[in-house]
Design a protein around this motif. Sequence first.
Motif, short mmCIF file in Angstrom:
data_model
loop_
_atom_site.label_atom_id
_atom_site.label_comp_id
_atom_site.label_asym_id
_atom_site.label_seq_id
_atom_site.Cartn_x
_atom_site.Cartn_y
_atom_site.Cartn_z
N ASP A 167 11.16 3.83 -7.56
CA ASP A 167 11.65 2.62 -6.89
C ASP A 167 12.73 2.92 -5.85
O ASP A 167 12.73 2.34 -4.76
CB ASP A 167 12.18 1.62 -7.92
CG ASP A 167 11.08 1.11 -8.84
OD1 ASP A 167 9.91 1.12 -8.42
OD2 ASP A 167 11.39 0.72 -9.98
N ILE A 168 13.66 3.81 -6.17
CA ILE A 168 14.72 4.15 -5.20
C ILE A 168 14.13 4.91 -4.02
O ILE A 168 14.56 4.75 -2.88
CB ILE A 168 15.85 4.96 -5.87
CG1 ILE A 168 17.00 5.18 -4.89
CG2 ILE A 168 15.35 6.29 -6.41
CD1 ILE A 168 17.68 3.92 -4.41
N LEU A 169 13.11 5.72 -4.28
CA LEU A 169 12.41 6.43 -3.20
C LEU A 169 11.72 5.42 -2.28
O LEU A 169 11.81 5.52 -1.05
CB LEU A 169 11.41 7.41 -3.79
CG LEU A 169 10.59 8.24 -2.79
CD1 LEU A 169 11.48 9.15 -1.97
CD2 LEU A 169 9.54 9.07 -3.54
N ASN B 15 0.83 -1.21 0.00
CA ASN B 15 0.00 0.00 0.00
C ASN B 15 0.86 1.26 0.00
O ASN B 15 0.54 2.24 -0.68
CB ASN B 15 -0.94 -0.02 1.20
CG ASN B 15 -2.01 -1.09 1.07
OD1 ASN B 15 -2.60 -1.24 0.01
ND2 ASN B 15 -2.25 -1.85 2.12
N ALA B 16 1.96 1.22 0.74
CA ALA B 16 2.88 2.36 0.76
C ALA B 16 3.52 2.55 -0.62
O ALA B 16 3.68 3.68 -1.10
CB ALA B 16 3.95 2.15 1.82
N GLU B 17 3.87 1.44 -1.26
CA GLU B 17 4.49 1.51 -2.59
C GLU B 17 3.55 2.16 -3.59
O GLU B 17 3.96 3.04 -4.37
CB GLU B 17 4.85 0.10 -3.04
CG GLU B 17 5.55 0.03 -4.38
CD GLU B 17 5.96 -1.38 -4.74
OE1 GLU B 17 6.03 -1.67 -5.95
OE2 GLU B 17 6.21 -2.18 -3.82
N GLU B 18 2.28 1.76 -3.58
CA GLU B 18 1.31 2.38 -4.48
C GLU B 18 1.19 3.88 -4.23
O GLU B 18 1.12 4.68 -5.17
CB GLU B 18 -0.06 1.72 -4.32
CG GLU B 18 -0.18 0.35 -4.94
CD GLU B 18 -1.60 -0.17 -4.92
OE1 GLU B 18 -2.52 0.58 -4.51
OE2 GLU B 18 -1.81 -1.33 -5.33
N THR B 19 1.15 4.25 -2.95
CA THR B 19 0.99 5.64 -2.58
C THR B 19 2.18 6.47 -3.04
O THR B 19 2.03 7.57 -3.60
CB THR B 19 0.82 5.79 -1.05
OG1 THR B 19 -0.30 5.00 -0.64
CG2 THR B 19 0.61 7.23 -0.65
N ILE B 20 3.38 5.95 -2.81
CA ILE B 20 4.59 6.70 -3.17
C ILE B 20 4.72 6.82 -4.68
O ILE B 20 5.18 7.85 -5.20
CB ILE B 20 5.83 6.06 -2.52
CG1 ILE B 20 5.75 6.26 -0.99
CG2 ILE B 20 7.12 6.67 -3.07
CD1 ILE B 20 6.82 5.53 -0.22
N HIS B 21 4.32 5.80 -5.42
CA HIS B 21 4.30 5.92 -6.88
C HIS B 21 3.43 7.09 -7.31
O HIS B 21 3.82 7.90 -8.18
CB HIS B 21 3.76 4.62 -7.50
CG HIS B 21 4.81 3.66 -7.94
ND1 HIS B 21 5.49 3.79 -9.13
CD2 HIS B 21 5.33 2.57 -7.32
CE1 HIS B 21 6.36 2.80 -9.25
NE2 HIS B 21 6.28 2.04 -8.17
N GLU B 22 2.24 7.20 -6.72
CA GLU B 22 1.33 8.30 -7.06
C GLU B 22 1.95 9.65 -6.71
O GLU B 22 1.90 10.60 -7.51
CB GLU B 22 0.01 8.13 -6.32
CG GLU B 22 -0.83 6.96 -6.79
CD GLU B 22 -2.12 6.81 -6.00
OE1 GLU B 22 -2.55 7.80 -5.38
OE2 GLU B 22 -2.68 5.70 -5.99
N LEU B 23 2.53 9.74 -5.52
CA LEU B 23 3.09 11.02 -5.07
C LEU B 23 4.35 11.40 -5.85
O LEU B 23 4.62 12.59 -6.05
CB LEU B 23 3.39 10.95 -3.57
CG LEU B 23 2.17 10.82 -2.67
CD1 LEU B 23 2.59 10.69 -1.20
CD2 LEU B 23 1.25 12.03 -2.84
#
Length: 230
Positions: A43-45, A20-28
């Motif tokens: 990905d590095i973020l 869920n965090a990965e999806e969110t950070i992709h969006e942001l």
Amino acid sequence: MPYQHIFFDLDHTLWDFDKNAEETIHELYHHHQLQVLGIHSPDILIETYTANNHQLWAKYHLGEISKQELRATRFKKTFMDLGIDETKVPSSFEDDYVRICPTKTNLFPDTHETLTYLHQKYHLHLISNGFKESTEYKVENTRLKPYFKNIIISEIVGINKPDKAIFQHALNLAGGNITESIMIGDSLEADIRGAKNIGMDAIYFNPNHLPKPEDVDVHIHHLSELKALL
């Protein structure tokens, strides 16, 4: 052992925090155009944030930092680790993350099927070290709430796992005792050793197939394995 009460952790056990965090950070990443700052891929973020967030949550479990310190530090440190000038970090990034991430609904495979099976045989309860507003939203939004007789959130109780007091508080709410109760969670320190320190049995949820420590009696890689164990 004739268990009557099963206590579950939420994040990283039922609710797939990392996904869920990965999806969110992709969006942001795309929303805030972070490639302009020199971060060449989300990905590095995600990788850097995940490492920092896990370390900070470990400190939060042990009462070494506060909720405010955790939230103020995790992305600040992540951007610094990536060589980004603090003054260039989007000021709303943490707030955007906290707003969006709890709305994600990825659960570990067979969460509902396993809880449906166990709910017919046991009293189920939730003990989370998460924060009140996000935990309550996650449980409602993923339709997990009906399975649980009690939902214990550390921020409301004022005590974090692995403190014995939050386990005793949960037992008191459940009307159960240690010998007829078992804890299931992903955190060795907060869930497994926290439960064992009060004398409660525990099952280590280990989806990443990490080596099983000697002091862990039982571990599982998939939630569906609980059907054969309980």
